[in-house]
Design an enzyme around this catalytic site. Structure first.
Site, PDB file in Angstrom:
ATOM      1  N   SER A   1       0.845  -1.189   0.000  1.00 60.43           N
ATOM      2  CA  SER A   1       0.000   0.000   0.000  1.00 60.43           C
ATOM      3  C   SER A   1       0.891   1.253   0.000  1.00 60.43           C
ATOM      4  CB  SER A   1      -0.946  -0.029   1.195  1.00 60.43           C
ATOM      5  OG  SER A   1      -1.966   0.930   1.078  1.00 60.43           O
TER       6      SER A   1
ATOM      7  N   ASP B   1      -9.198  -5.486  -5.090  1.00 64.21           N
ATOM      8  CA  ASP B   1      -8.789  -4.332  -4.291  1.00 64.21           C
ATOM      9  C   ASP B   1      -9.623  -3.113  -4.666  1.00 64.21           C
ATOM     10  OD1 ASP B   1      -7.487  -2.295  -2.927  1.00 64.21           O
ATOM     11  OD2 ASP B   1      -5.475  -3.023  -3.414  1.00 64.21           O
TER      12      ASP B   1
ATOM     13  N   HIS C   1      -7.420  -5.766  -0.867  1.00 64.08           N
ATOM     14  CA  HIS C   1      -6.244  -4.947  -0.614  1.00 64.08           C
ATOM     15  C   HIS C   1      -5.257  -5.592   0.357  1.00 64.08           C
ATOM     16  CE1 HIS C   1      -3.934  -1.257  -0.573  1.00 64.08           C
ATOM     17  NE2 HIS C   1      -4.046  -1.159   0.744  1.00 64.08           N
TER      18      HIS C   1
END
Length: 765
Positions: A614, A702, A733
């Site tokens: 991320s 995601d 995610h």
């Protein structure tokens, strides 16, 4: 691991056949069997479970006058053989004298929990409610069960009753709350939707022609046509984003235990989504959090900055009353044992999606709220603010005066105790073992906690809370003990970035890193280093058990986990200092920490790898572009590489503006100055300088960072001849499903080992 090391080797590799087939670069003879070595260590260390919740049963007095209570605990661990998270429970009989814990006797062995989504004990401990999901004739069904001591006394097929959609069992909205009288049960479910059909769906043949003209006209009224939802089967129903897919319009539901009747409560305003509900003391109504979903929903998971407020729904009048400010973001209402106060967390709307929060308290009798603990901008004492995403379900002391909670405090998670009358706050675990602590529950001043550290898996402890002012005298007694790994050592390092990297408004801030090292270098060599910045960016690494880092360390790597400025646990100033400086200040902090640690630790500066997800992947991609040649290899999970392309594809478009220092409003139109700032701050601008091989681990489901947006980065690397590989997972995610998480890690470890200089292979495996 010393004498504890198992000699287990996976019988079947965790790598998928398609993943193995894609590994084109040959491994040296020293690397033969490396996948078996990695997967074997991963499987071994993944067997250490984590405790997720605890419940303390009623106090029992034996014939000889001694006292004990039953402590019920739930745990989870990764089950690699069945590719799922294994959940199990264990119970203990805790003998005590009301002030200190004596003997602890496990009550039987561990027992697997099958199909349970939620469970709650009643206040007296005599009843237990269980929400269970099970397959019936190849269809998923939800059942709500009531258990009394040793038998099940009621089981309701919620799916067949068709009063509502699926029940919410998530941490964001979900609840399963007994009324104080133990006659009703409160829960949250998706609102039932009207059935839809195609414009061209054939009607059933008419069986009778006895319908009157009046009835025929009644059937064809425009209102009835709208309610019928003909042709609406493909209408979009907004949900609450990443981790909350298909959760759109939650509704409050109450089960009458005696009659088995389920009521869907009326009176909740249409513009909010209710959740986190609780009963008031006399059961005449409920208090809940309502999140505004107009004009549209934004991603809610990991975002404590969404407009929300506390509401009180009175059953007798069906009147729903706002009882907190409606311009803030709130969560986690918790009722005191005497029923007089509700504490909750409060923060600002928009801006950083997670930040320092206030602890507020609503007085039920005078109908007013006050701030117990305010936001901490720049810590001057040991307390650096509250950053937890939720308060424990039971967090009050028996005197209804003190509140316990756990929260990051710099690079450690501590349990704090707050006096709601004076506002005094201090760590309950300040003088305890170095590591991180999590509060599971407190009932009748008996406190159950979990403890772990980077080299020690989670253990379970219990103790009695001393009287006010003497909390530091608490004595912890171990219920389940985990031994530390003797061949892993760790430390917390604090760094002061150079003055030139400060801004006048936020000067003097520090950042920290957690460094894990194998205890003994192989053949006197320096350790290769894996640098891992956390995601968020407004989150943090704490000194707790980290599976990935522990396996890397067992493979012979040192691991540096960086809490750059902007991380939670260091004050609100630290969080705000990153706004408008993402891709600059955070990159500088990670690089500075790496440069400093290379000067003082036994690390090989020629063998550096990057590993992050991320926003951590965002930073890794920046680092390989801005410092080409320094980092030899990179593995990233769902990285953010281009803020511009994420505006329309992410469930949190507001963050793309806030991160670069722009205010966000609903209906925001991307203008040239904002777009220019977004692209300038993104790692896609330096992809032309990347020389390190890159592995990209992407989740096709995601909703926070679209997997397709990362392909832009991949294509540039591919066109330049840089070694790049993409693994495309059927996950979201977090990449947290057991099979995906394991495959992603083993592939990452192989990629790093394979692409570091050749001496690494000889040194590690």
């Amino acid at each position: 691991m010393g004498g504890r090391r198992l000699s287990c080797i996976c019988n079947n590799l965790l790598l998928s056949s398609s993943s193995i087939k894609e590994l084109q670069l040959p491994l040296s003879s020293k690397m033969s069997g490396s996948s078996e070595r990695i997967s074997g260590l991963y499987k071994e260390l993944s067997q250490f479970p984590s405790v997720s919740c605890a419940y303390i049963g009623p106090e029992v007095t034996t014939p000889n006058g001694s006292k004990y209570c039953n402590v019920y605990t739930e745990w989870w661990q990764r089950d690699l053989d069945r590719s799922r998270h294994l959940r199990f429970c264990r119970q203990y009989n805790v003998f005590h004298n009301g002030r200190s814990v004596g003997n602890i006797v496990p009550a039987g062995t561990c027992m697997e929990i099958q199909g349970e989504l939620l469970s709650r004990e009643s206040p007296s401990g005599a009843l237990r409610a269980v929400l269970r999901s099970t397959m019936v004739q190849a269809e998923e069904k939800e059942f709500l069960e009531i258990w009394h001591r040793s038998r099940r006394i009621k089981s309701l097929n919620l799916t067949a009753l068709d009063k509502h959609g699926k029940v919410f069992s998530d941490d964001q909205f979900g609840c399963l709350q007994w009324s104080h009288s133990e006659t009703h049960l409160l829960y949250i479910a998706e609102r039932k939707r009207p059935k839809t059909e195609s414009f061209f769906q054939s009607k059933a043949p008419e069986l009778s022609s006895s319908i009157t003209e009046e009835e025929e006209e009644e059937e064809e009224e425009p209102g009835d046509f709208c309610n019928f939802r003909k042709g609406d089967q493909f209408v979009l129903h907004e949900d609450w984003g990443e981790g909350l897919v298909n959760k759109s319009v939650p509704t409050l539901c109450v089960l009458d235990i005696e009659s088995s009747n389920i009521s869907v409560l009326e009176g909740v305003p249409d513009y909010i989504s209710p959740g986190q509900a609780l009963w008031i003391l006399d059961d005449s109504g409920i208090v809940f959090v309502g999140w505004w979903h107009e004009p549209f929903r934004l991603g809610l998971k990991f975002c404590s900055n969404r407009r929300s407020a506390l509401f009180h729904l009175n059953f007798s009048s069906s009147y729903c009353e706002l009882i907190s400010l409606d311009t803030k973001a709130v969560c986690s209402p918790r009722l005191s044992p005497d029923g007089r106060h509700i504490v909750y967390l409060e923060g600002d709307v928009f801006g950083p999606h997670h930040q320092c929060l206030k602890l507020c308290m609503y007085n039920w009798h005078v109908k007013t709220s006050l701030t117990v603990l305010d936001i901490v901008r720049k810590p001057k004492t040991g307390f650096s603010g509250i950053y937890t995403t939720a308060l424990p379900l039971l967090c009050w002391s028996a005197d209804s005066r003190r509140v316990l909670l756990h929260t990051p405090q710099r690079s450690r998670k501590d349990i704090l105790i707050v006096d709601t009358e004076t506002g005094a706050v201090g760590p309950l675990t300040a003088d305890s073992e170095e590591g991180s602590w999590t509060l599971l529950t407190i009932q009748r001043d008996l406190v159950v906690v979990s403890y772990s550290s980077p080299n020690c898996p989670p253990s379970l402890k219990i103790g009695f809370l001393p009287s006010a002012g003497k909390e530091q005298e608490i004595v912890w007694v171990c219920m389940e003990k985990a031994e530390p790994f003797q061949d892993i050592k760790w430390k917390t390092l604090t760094f002061q970035p150079p003055d030139i990297q400060d801004t006048p408004k936020y000067d003097g801030l520090t950042c920290e890193s957690l460094l894990l090292l194998p205890c003994h270098p192989l053949e006197g060599r320096l350790f290769p280093l894996i640098v891992s910045p956390h995601g968020g960016p407004h989150s943090s690494f704490d000194a707790s058990w980290q599976l990935f880092a522990a396996v890397f360390c067992q493979l012979g790597f040192a691991v540096l986990m960086v809490n750059y400025r902007g991380s939670t646990g260091f004050g609100q100033n630290s969080i705000e200092s990153l706004i408008g400086r993402v891709g600059e200040q955070d990159v500088q902090d990670v690089q500075f920490c790496v440069e400093q640690v290379l000067k003082t630790e036994p690390l090989d500066s020629t063998r550096l790898a990057l590993f992050g997800g991320s926003h951590g992947g965002f930073l890794c991609c920046h680092l390989i572009g801005k410092f080409p040649g320094m980092y030899k290899v990179c593995a990233v999970r769902n990285p953010s590489v281009n803020y511009v392309s994420l505006i329309g594809s992410s469930d949190i478009p507001d963050w793309r503006y806030s991160a670069i220092g722009f205010d966000y409003t609903y209906g925001q139109i991307p203008l040239p100055d904002a777009l220019t700032a977004m692209i300038t701050h993104s790692p896609i601008t330096s992809v032309g300088q990347v020389t390190a091989p890159v592995l990209m681990l992407l989740g096709e489901k995601d909703k926070r960072i679209s997997a397709w947006h990362a392909m832009e980065y991949y294509r540039v690397l591919k066109s330049r001849g840089i070694p790049v590989r993409v693994l495309w997972f059927p996950d979201n995610h977090s990449l947290f499903t057991v099979e995906v998480e394991a495959d992603a890690f083993v592939n990452s470890a192989l990629w790093i080992i394979q692409n570091l200089p050749s001496q690494t292979a000889a040194g590690i495996l």
